[in-house]
Design a protein around this motif. Structure first.
Motif, PDB file in Angstrom:
ATOM      1  N   ASP A 167      46.664  43.247  49.049  1.00  0.00           N
ATOM      2  CA  ASP A 167      46.241  42.066  48.300  1.00  0.00           C
ATOM      3  C   ASP A 167      47.140  41.891  47.083  1.00  0.00           C
ATOM      4  OD1 ASP A 167      45.336  43.917  46.422  1.00  0.00           O
ATOM      5  OD2 ASP A 167      43.321  43.079  46.275  1.00  0.00           O
ATOM      6  N   VAL A 208      46.654  42.164  43.908  1.00  0.00           N
ATOM      7  CA  VAL A 208      46.565  43.199  42.876  1.00  0.00           C
ATOM      8  C   VAL A 208      47.356  44.439  43.298  1.00  0.00           C
ATOM      9  CG1 VAL A 208      44.996  44.563  41.452  1.00  0.00           C
ATOM     10  CG2 VAL A 208      44.277  42.314  42.265  1.00  0.00           C
ATOM     11  N   MET A 209      47.217  44.826  44.555  1.00  0.00           N
ATOM     12  CA  MET A 209      47.975  45.966  45.046  1.00  0.00           C
ATOM     13  C   MET A 209      49.472  45.668  45.083  1.00  0.00           C
ATOM     14  SD  MET A 209      48.122  49.047  46.109  1.00  0.00           S
ATOM     15  CE  MET A 209      46.589  49.692  46.779  1.00  0.00           C
ATOM     16  N   SER A 268      48.131  52.410  42.394  1.00  0.00           N
ATOM     17  CA  SER A 268      46.821  51.956  41.914  1.00  0.00           C
ATOM     18  C   SER A 268      46.367  52.781  40.711  1.00  0.00           C
ATOM     19  CB  SER A 268      45.779  52.052  43.034  1.00  0.00           C
ATOM     20  OG  SER A 268      46.077  51.167  44.081  1.00  0.00           O
ATOM     21  N   LYS A 313      36.708  40.828  48.725  1.00  0.00           N
ATOM     22  CA  LYS A 313      37.370  40.359  47.502  1.00  0.00           C
ATOM     23  C   LYS A 313      36.366  39.683  46.573  1.00  0.00           C
ATOM     24  CE  LYS A 313      41.151  39.992  46.345  1.00  0.00           C
ATOM     25  NZ  LYS A 313      41.946  40.789  45.380  1.00  0.00           N
ATOM     26  N   THR A 332      37.640  44.500  39.991  1.00  0.00           N
ATOM     27  CA  THR A 332      38.992  44.032  40.248  1.00  0.00           C
ATOM     28  C   THR A 332      39.547  43.352  39.015  1.00  0.00           C
ATOM     29  OG1 THR A 332      40.394  42.798  41.769  1.00  0.00           O
ATOM     30  CG2 THR A 332      38.374  41.743  41.112  1.00  0.00           C
ATOM     31  N   THR A 334      41.865  47.617  44.166  1.00  0.00           N
ATOM     32  CA  THR A 334      42.925  47.057  44.995  1.00  0.00           C
ATOM     33  C   THR A 334      42.517  47.147  46.460  1.00  0.00           C
ATOM     34  OG1 THR A 334      44.046  49.202  45.080  1.00  0.00           O
ATOM     35  CG2 THR A 334      44.722  47.685  43.342  1.00  0.00           C
ATOM     36  N   CYS A 367      39.646  49.876  50.057  1.00  0.00           N
ATOM     37  CA  CYS A 367      39.540  49.445  48.663  1.00  0.00           C
ATOM     38  C   CYS A 367      39.745  50.689  47.805  1.00  0.00           C
ATOM     39  CB  CYS A 367      38.174  48.843  48.355  1.00  0.00           C
ATOM     40  SG  CYS A 367      37.827  47.329  49.247  1.00  0.00           S
TER      41      CYS A 367
END
Length: 510
Positions: A280, A282-283, A354, A383, A392, A420, A432
């Protein structure tokens, strides 16, 4: 032999007395000397720091150290250790590299940790049969280095350089599973020391066939057993030819839905993709920062294809058509070996990328899997849940000047705490990674509640609560909900038959 344990632990249900929390850390001197007589004094430790190193893995589960750590050098020593411990009611906890994520090495009832990492020989290589026999201390990277000149490799790749027998014990998979399968598909035979010290070859001594209809599948029983049925002391593994050519790509998408739709359409088009990894936004931002990439910050697919040059050309063309149809915004092929290695190194370091988002935190990882048709549904909902549970960060903050395509130089994200999403979406699996302040009980409870909710959502969509991390300490209730009462009773009966005193890695799975 009864005198080897202190008097307070011997008598009525002596092993239960030994396992009480108040008695941990105080094995009798006689028992420790008996351990040393088997493996040698340098290979036994009761030092607090060593015990603590062996009382936890990479997970959030509290460190629970064993009472002693031993390092056997061969299967005969493992058999003698098992016989000694089992005869005296002492729990036995197998240990590999300690890279697990479900507390599988925690000594919840004390006991002896059997660290198998010094048994690190490649015992037998049969290139014509595409098989190899390894001891438990051999890691996947060490094996592939050894195979470098044979034109063969072992493709199961969970990211960490885990021990291969440990990977068998947890039923590991990884980035290549969509093409090559998981450990369950690539273990042909196991040598196992049973709780009382007897040695079992699950497919028969020396056998390395690919298929059989001979009786119960004992190999499959021990793959994924997490050390609760015996100690794996050797594994016969299936090898694969090194592909003639390899090509990788990154594709950024406007939405998670578009990325998952592309995954499904690529599989439906029968493209023999070797890897499909989802990150995603964020990752992706975390990997940019940690591994110095310069990828666009958006829901992203990492793909890799194996085959001949001619086959790859066709795969590339069909994949590009699918991806363009689903509206990718940034698409880039990585054909050079160095560029591909850099890309996949970043993916394998996603866990540490992360953690770097929030220094001082601990990682809490989930690993659910659902049928591929339900993947977009659960990912989109996950999400939303991460936002609702405040697990998140916001990826919509303005970028700093010089950020390029969203990589180095990007403005810091605001997290509290962040989460993430990354996954092997080609087979419906994703993780996650929640970042939790270990000193904040409320954060930990929130992360645990989120993980349980996610596991139950996966079960409701006909999926599983764990694709590759195993049950360990944290998912025993979810396992009951997944397999049902009859399934759990059957597992307990198997456990009671092989380990009637409940001393093999107690407290895990069941």
């Amino acid at each position: 032999m009864a005198n080897l344990l202190r008097p307070a632990t011997w008598g009525l249900f002596s092993w239960r007395g030994y396992c009480s929390r108040g008695t941990q850390g105080r094995l009798s001197a006689g028992f420790v000397e008996a351990l040393k007589a088997i493996v040698g004094s340098p290979h036994v430790s009761t030092a607090a720091v060593v015990r603590e190193q062996h009382g936890h893995d990479e997970s959030m589960h509290m460190c629970q150290p064993p009472d002693a750590v031993v390092w056997p050098q061969n299967v005969e020593q493992v058999s003698q250790l098992a016989a000694l411990c089992y005869g005296q009611g002492v729990p036995i906890i197998p240990f590999g590299t300690g890279s697990g994520l479900e507390g599988g090495v925690c000594a919840v009832q004390g006991g002896v940790c059997v660290n198998l990492i010094r048994m690190d020989r490649i015992l037998e290589l049969n290139p014509e049969d595409f098989s190899v026999v390894v001891e438990p201390g051999v890691t996947r990277k060490a094996l592939n280095t050894h195979l470098r000149d044979c034109g063969l490799w072992f493709p199961v790749d969970p990211g960490a350089d885990a021990s291969l027998c440990g990977m068998a014990a947890t039923g590991a998979s990884g980035t290549n599973s969509v093409r090559y399968g998981t450990m369950r598909d690539n273990v042909l035979n196991l040598e196992v020391v049973l709780p009382g010290g007897r040695q079992l070859h699950t497919a028969g001594r020396g056998r390395r066939f690919w298929k059989s209809a001979a009786g119960y599948n004992l190999t499959g029983l021990f793959v994924g057993s997490e050390g609760t049925l015996g100690l794996i002391t050797a594994a016969t593994l299936r090898l694969h030819p090194v592909p003639e050519a390899t090509v990788a790509a990154t594709c950024a998408f406007p939405t998670i839905q578009a990325a998952v739709d592309s995954t499904v359409h690529i599989l439906q088009a029968a493209v023999p993709v070797a890897r499909i990894e989802f990150l995603d936004e964020v990752m992706m931002d975390a990997c940019n920062r940690h591994s110095k990439l310069n990828c666009y910050v958006a829901p992203t697919l990492f793909l890799e294809f194996h085959g001949s040059e001619q086959a790859l050309a066709e795969q590339v063309q069909r994949t590009e058509e699918v991806i363009r149809h689903n509206g990718d915004s940034h698409f880039s092929w990585a054909k050079e070996a160095e560029e591909r290695s850099r890309l996949w190194a970043a993916r394998h370091n996603a866990w540490y990328a992360s953690l770097a988002l929030r220094p001082g935190c601990k990682g809490y990882s989930t690993d659910v899997c659902v049928p591929i048709s339900r993947l977009s549904e659960i990912l989109v909902q996950t999400k939303e849940d991460l936002e609702a549970w405040r697990l998140t960060g916001s990826a919509s903050l303005p970028r700093a000047p010089g950020a390029g395509r969203g990589g180095a130089g990007a403005a810091a994200l605001s997290f509290g705490p962040p989460g993430t999403v990354v996954g092997h979406v080609g087979d419906g699996n994703f993780h996650c990674i929640l970042l939790v302040d270990p000193e904040d009980p409320e954060e930990l409870l929130r992360a645990q509640a989120f993980a349980e909710q996610l596991g139950r959502r996966a079960l409701a969509l006909h999926g599983t609560c764990t694709r590759e991390h195993g049950i360990g300490l944290g998912k025993r209730q979810l396992l009951l909900e997944e397999v049902g009462v009859v399934g759990m009773e059957t597992m307990r009966q198997l456990k009671a038959t092989l380990d009637p005193r409940g001393l093999m890695n107690p407290g895990k799975v069941l």
